[in-house]
Design a protein around this motif. Structure first.
Motif, short mmCIF file in Angstrom:
data_model
loop_
_atom_site.label_atom_id
_atom_site.label_comp_id
_atom_site.label_asym_id
_atom_site.label_seq_id
_atom_site.Cartn_x
_atom_site.Cartn_y
_atom_site.Cartn_z
N ILE A 308 0.84 -1.18 0.00
CA ILE A 308 0.00 0.00 0.00
C ILE A 308 0.88 1.24 0.00
O ILE A 308 1.77 1.40 0.84
N HIS A 309 0.68 2.09 -0.99
CA HIS A 309 1.50 3.29 -1.15
C HIS A 309 0.97 4.36 -0.19
O HIS A 309 -0.20 4.71 -0.24
N PRO A 310 1.83 4.88 0.71
CA PRO A 310 1.34 5.84 1.71
C PRO A 310 0.79 7.13 1.12
O PRO A 310 0.03 7.84 1.79
N ASN A 311 1.18 7.46 -0.11
CA ASN A 311 0.66 8.66 -0.76
C ASN A 311 -0.56 8.39 -1.65
O ASN A 311 -1.21 9.34 -2.10
N PHE A 312 -0.84 7.11 -1.90
CA PHE A 312 -1.97 6.75 -2.75
C PHE A 312 -2.74 5.57 -2.15
O PHE A 312 -2.94 4.53 -2.79
N PRO A 313 -3.19 5.69 -0.90
CA PRO A 313 -3.82 4.54 -0.24
C PRO A 313 -5.13 4.09 -0.90
O PRO A 313 -5.52 2.93 -0.77
N SER A 314 -5.78 4.98 -1.63
CA SER A 314 -7.06 4.63 -2.26
C SER A 314 -6.91 3.61 -3.38
O SER A 314 -7.90 3.07 -3.86
N LYS A 315 -5.69 3.35 -3.80
CA LYS A 315 -5.45 2.38 -4.86
C LYS A 315 -5.54 0.93 -4.36
O LYS A 315 -5.40 -0.01 -5.14
N HIS A 316 -5.74 0.76 -3.04
CA HIS A 316 -5.81 -0.58 -2.46
C HIS A 316 -7.17 -0.84 -1.82
O HIS A 316 -7.86 0.10 -1.41
N ASP A 317 -7.52 -2.11 -1.75
CA ASP A 317 -8.62 -2.55 -0.91
C ASP A 317 -8.13 -2.47 0.54
O ASP A 317 -7.13 -3.09 0.90
N ALA A 318 -8.83 -1.74 1.37
CA ALA A 318 -8.35 -1.44 2.72
C ALA A 318 -8.11 -2.69 3.55
O ALA A 318 -7.23 -2.70 4.43
N ASN A 319 -8.84 -3.76 3.30
CA ASN A 319 -8.68 -4.98 4.09
C ASN A 319 -7.62 -5.93 3.53
O ASN A 319 -7.36 -6.98 4.11
N HIS A 320 -7.06 -5.56 2.40
CA HIS A 320 -6.07 -6.43 1.76
C HIS A 320 -4.92 -5.59 1.22
O HIS A 320 -4.57 -5.66 0.04
N ALA A 321 -4.34 -4.78 2.09
CA ALA A 321 -3.33 -3.81 1.69
C ALA A 321 -2.01 -4.11 2.43
O ALA A 321 -1.84 -3.71 3.58
N PRO A 322 -1.10 -4.82 1.78
CA PRO A 322 0.15 -5.22 2.47
C PRO A 322 1.04 -4.03 2.81
O PRO A 322 1.06 -3.01 2.11
N HIS A 323 1.79 -4.17 3.89
CA HIS A 323 2.73 -3.16 4.33
C HIS A 323 4.16 -3.67 4.16
O HIS A 323 4.43 -4.87 4.30
N ILE A 324 5.07 -2.76 3.88
CA ILE A 324 6.49 -3.08 3.82
C ILE A 324 6.96 -3.56 5.19
O ILE A 324 6.60 -3.02 6.23
N ASN A 325 7.79 -4.61 5.18
CA ASN A 325 8.40 -5.19 6.39
C ASN A 325 7.38 -5.77 7.37
O ASN A 325 7.63 -5.85 8.57
N LYS A 326 6.25 -6.22 6.83
CA LYS A 326 5.25 -6.90 7.66
C LYS A 326 5.02 -8.32 7.17
O LYS A 326 4.02 -8.93 7.50
N GLY A 327 5.94 -8.83 6.35
CA GLY A 327 5.87 -10.23 5.99
C GLY A 327 5.48 -10.51 4.55
O GLY A 327 5.07 -9.62 3.80
N SER A 328 5.60 -11.79 4.17
CA SER A 328 5.25 -12.25 2.83
C SER A 328 3.76 -12.08 2.59
O SER A 328 2.95 -12.08 3.52
N VAL A 329 3.40 -11.95 1.31
CA VAL A 329 2.01 -11.66 0.94
C VAL A 329 1.43 -12.84 0.17
O VAL A 329 2.00 -13.28 -0.85
N VAL A 330 0.30 -13.36 0.64
CA VAL A 330 -0.46 -14.36 -0.10
C VAL A 330 -1.39 -13.61 -1.06
O VAL A 330 -2.17 -12.76 -0.63
N LYS A 331 -1.31 -13.94 -2.35
CA LYS A 331 -2.08 -13.22 -3.37
C LYS A 331 -3.27 -14.07 -3.82
O LYS A 331 -3.10 -15.24 -4.18
N VAL A 332 -4.44 -13.44 -3.79
CA VAL A 332 -5.69 -14.14 -4.09
C VAL A 332 -6.46 -13.37 -5.16
O VAL A 332 -6.51 -12.13 -5.12
N ASN A 333 -7.04 -14.10 -6.10
CA ASN A 333 -7.89 -13.48 -7.12
C ASN A 333 -9.01 -14.44 -7.48
O ASN A 333 -8.76 -15.60 -7.83
#
Length: 419
Positions: A308-333
């Protein structure tokens, strides 16, 4: 391996791998050092139980595997060697308006604006005929800053900060020199001579890419980030390479790094090609054994994920917005653009939980498209249970991307935790 040593090796690998050819060569050298035996696809294979092997295709894709023989429940890790870049056209030289410049094509979904005003070098593969009548290949890397794409001054483009668009044909030609004496063939022969290739009767073809000469580095108040070109997807290549080099021959494991993912994977050395399937069928010639291996193994498709880009947070789904240095990301579609399902996700979550390693979830906004990976391609072609994971990244497909300094090491530990 601790995080410090892991990241130091990662920075070196990124700097030494400006093209898929160089990345594949560097990984092959790593496998050699770790005791893997090189195979040639053109020769008959005599695999021995308890050994480790690797094989390349097109000098740009590589597979490494252990061979315990009776154990068939493989942990497989898939990544890709290619990254978006500017590739040189076959007849690139343009002499006009007092400079010599090169004609280029955009490779992959390239973010073009960041390529302006950067110190650019050139690397790739050159094919030539020698005095014996043999067609040979060599890798070159100029390393020196050879070219630059200067921006148009704001005085001449009053809309530059409002409506900046880039024309792929006319706006992004790197300039090299003001000398009219420049000859492309002489330039290539000079580059070949630097890697001790002197017997060049005729130059045939080349696959060359521009790259940013700025080195990969740790960035941030507490070295929070890693900034580099080609993090997508050399980051996952490094994780997968190091993972299989860290296990012994008794653990069934395979790593594949394929070329051409950024342009759809449809090539002999891409994930849509036959490279992995051909290799697996040679490992398990008996069809029943092959199918046992396919249906008991897991493919971890490792590619980058949008943090999730801190300057463009609206580009993400708020409940599925990964953060840097918070671990690996499971990707679902839901439409299977990612191959993760509840079974493969659960297996990954279980291993991460046992190791106390954090994981995150990513689902793209329902009103936006998501990127592709090799996961669905591999799952479709082979019928192997597949999981798409990624490492959170900013500025994906830019000339310089940004990831966390914790996340890749965490994924490395999770992969090693698979039984």
């Amino acid at each position: 391996m601790d995080k410090k040593d892991f990241n130091e090796g990662l920075l070196g690998f990124l700097d030494a791998s400006p093209t898929p050819f160089h990345a594949t060569l560097n990984m092959s050298m790593m496998f050699e050092n770790a005791g893997f035996i090189k195979l040639n696809e053109e020769e008959k294979w005599e695999l021995e139980e308890g050994s480790k092997y690797y094989v390349t295709r097109n000098d740009s894709s590589v597979i490494a595997f252990t061979y315990p023989r009776d154990a068939k429940d493989y942990t497989m890790v898939g990544a890709h060697t290619d990254s978006p870049n500017l590739k040189l056209k076959p007849n690139p030289v343009i002499k006009e308006h007092g400079v010599v410049k090169f004609g280029v094509e955009s490779y992959g979904g390239l973010l073009l604006n960041p390529w302006f005003d950067r110190d650019l070098s050139l690397a790739g593969r050159v094919s030539y005929l020698n005095s014996k009548g043999e067609i040979k290949d060599a890798l070159i890397d100029a390393k020196k800053a050879l070219a630059i794409i200067p921006s148009l001054a704001i005085h001449l483009d009053e809309k530059a900060n409002k409506e900046r668009t880039v024309n792929n044909q006319t706006d992004i030609c790197p300039i090299l020199t003001t000398s009219d004496d420049f000859e492309f063939e002489e330039f290539l022969k000079w580059q070949l001579s630097k890697v001790d290739v002197l017997d060049v009767k005729e130059l045939y073809a080349s696959e060359l890419s521009f790259y940013d000469t700025q080195k990969a580095s740790l960035v941030g108040l507490s070295d929070d980030f890693i900034a580099s070109a080609r993090l997508d997807n050399l980051l996952s290549c490094y994780v997968g390479m190091l993972s299989i080099c860290s296990v012994d021959e008794s653990k069934p494991m395979l790593f594949i790094a394929s070329d051409h993912e950024e342009v759809g994977s449809e090539s002999t050395s891409g994930a849509s090609g036959s490279f992995l399937e051909n290799t697996l069928r040679r490992m398990f010639a008996d069809y029943d054994e092959y199918m046992q291996m396919i249906r008991t193994s897991t493919m971890i498709s490792a590619d980058n994920a949008h943090a999730i880009h801190p300057n463009f947070p609206s580009k993400h789904d708020a409940n599925h917005a990964p953060h840097i240095n918070k671990g690996s990301v499971v990707k679902v579609n839901a439409n299977q653009r990612y191959a993760s399902n509840s079974k493969t996700i659960s297996k990954f979550m279980s291993v991460a939980s046992e190791l106390n390693e954090p994981i995150q979830q990513f689902v793209t906004r329902s009103d936006m498209g998501c990127g592709s990976t090799i996961g669905p391609i591999t799952a479709t072609r082979l019928g192997i249970e597949t999981l798409d994971v990624g490492l959170p990244t900013f500025a994906m497909h830019s000339i310089r991307e940004l990831c966390g300094s914790d996340d890749a090491h965490s994924l490395y530990k999770i992969i090693l935790g698979f039984k």
